[in-house]
Design an enzyme around this catalytic site. Sequence first.
Site, PDB file in Angstrom:
ATOM      1  N   ASP A 269     -35.508   0.666 -17.171  1.00 28.79           N
ATOM      2  CA  ASP A 269     -36.682  -0.138 -17.526  1.00 28.79           C
ATOM      3  C   ASP A 269     -36.951  -1.173 -16.446  1.00 28.79           C
ATOM      4  O   ASP A 269     -36.080  -1.507 -15.645  1.00 28.79           O
ATOM      5  CB  ASP A 269     -36.481  -0.835 -18.875  1.00 28.79           C
TER       6      ASP A 269
ATOM      7  N   GLU B 274     -32.599  -2.885 -20.454  1.00 32.97           N
ATOM      8  CA  GLU B 274     -31.692  -3.915 -19.933  1.00 32.97           C
ATOM      9  C   GLU B 274     -32.387  -5.261 -19.820  1.00 32.97           C
ATOM     10  O   GLU B 274     -31.814  -6.304 -20.091  1.00 32.97           O
ATOM     11  CB  GLU B 274     -31.157  -3.494 -18.556  1.00 32.97           C
TER      12      GLU B 274
HETATM   13 ZN   LIG Z   1     -31.764  -5.369 -13.240  1.00 32.22          ZN
END
Ligand SMILES: [Zn+2]
Length: 417
Positions: free
Chosen positions: A82, A175
Site C-alpha cells: 500500500d 502498513e
Molecule cells: Zn513504508
Amino acid sequence: MDNVVNRLIRYAKVHSESEYHGRETNPTDLREFDMAKLLVQELKDLGIENAFCDEHCYVYGWVEATPGCENLPAVGLVAHMDTSPDCTGKDVKPQVIHYEGGDILLNKEQNIVMEAAMYPELAKFVGQDLVCTDGTTLLGADDKAGIAIILQAVEEILAEGKPHGRICIAFTPDEEIGKGTDNFDVEGFGADFGFTVDGGDITDYEYETFNAAKANITITGLSIHPGFSKDVMRNALLIAMEYNGLLPPMETPVNTEGYEGFYHLLEMNGGVEKAVLTYIIRDHSMERFLERKAQMHKAAEMINRRYGEGTAVADVWDQYYNMYEKLKDHMEIVELAETAMKAAGIEKPTHSAIRGGTDGCMLTFKGLLCPNLPCASHNPHGRFEFSPVPSLETGVRTVKNVLSAELLEKIEFRKEK
Ligand SMILES: [Zn+2]
C-alpha cells in the site's frame, strides 16, 4: 532479466493507497488486490509456483534452499504494497531524471519544482539518475522500491544459480495505516528471521524503534446554567486542560529528538459535561515508557483528588514495542544486515533509532525477528518523493547478500518451532 528501475516504475503506476477510514479488515481498500494480483503473477513468472494471495490481501511465496543449504536459516523478506493515504497515489507518472544539481523541474505545465534549498539531501545525488514523480502524486517508492528490490534480488539469485537458503517472501497491505501485520501468518511464513525492506536512505538500516502506547483520558464534569453555577459547576473542558498541565510541557514531539520520548496530545473533544483527551506515548527505553504510562494514571489520580473520584479515567493501551528489546539477544541478525550492506558497497552503514514503528516491530513481537533494510525512498508520503537509481541497485545487492549462503553460514540463530 528485468531491472529494479523498471520494476519500481511498473509497481508505482498501480493505485494501491490504503484508507484510514476504509474497510474494517485487510485490505482497507479493495484496490490493494490489484497490486497483490500483479505480484503473485510476477512471482509465478520467476518460477515461484507456490505464490498466492490470501483473502486478507497478503502475498506469500517461497523459494526452497539450493541442495546442501537446507540447514541454513530461512530468511524472510517483507515489504508493503500500500501507499500512504496522506498524498494521492492515483495516476502516478514516474519519470527518470538525470540530476545535474540545483532545482528539479518536475512538471513544466504546472510549474512544479523540487527546490534544492528545501531538500538539501539532493546534493548527495548530483550526477545520478533519480526516479521522480510528475509533482502531482506521491511516487510510492515507500514501499514499492522495497518490493522491486526484493523481486529483482530474487530473480538475479535464481538466474545466477548461487547457493542460498530457503527464501520466504511476503508482501503486506495496509502498513501505512498501522494494520500491516494484523493478519500476517508468521507460522505459515516459516522464516527463522526476516527483514522488512522499507523506507530510508540506502546507507541506513534500523533495529531500534519506539515503544508505543495510546491513551484516552475521559473527564466527567457537571453542567449547570452558568448564571447559577457558583461552587457547583465542574467544567470538563477546564479540567481536561488541567490534566494536560500535569504532564511535562517540554516532553512533546515539537521539543524532542533522538532518543527523547514524548507525550503527544492527538485529539481533544468535549463539552462542559464530558471531555476526552487522546494521547500517544512514545519512548525508546522500556523503563521510561513504563514511567510515562504510569504518569498518565498519576495525573488522573491527582485530578480525582481535586474533583472527586471518577472525574478522570485514564485508559492506556500498548500499540507496539521497540524491536531492540528482542533483537538485543540476537545481534548476529543485525550484524548480518550491516555486513550485507558493506559487501554491497556501502562503506559506512549507519543505523538510526526510528522515532516511530515499523511492521518489523509487530512481527518481532509476533515471533519473527525483523530489523529493517532501507529501500531508498526519499521524501516519502509526498509529491517530492524520489528514489536514486544507484541506491536502488545497491539495495538489490544488499538483499542478495543477506540471502547468500556465504554470509548465512555464519549465523547460528534458528527460530524455535
Ligand atoms: Zn513504508
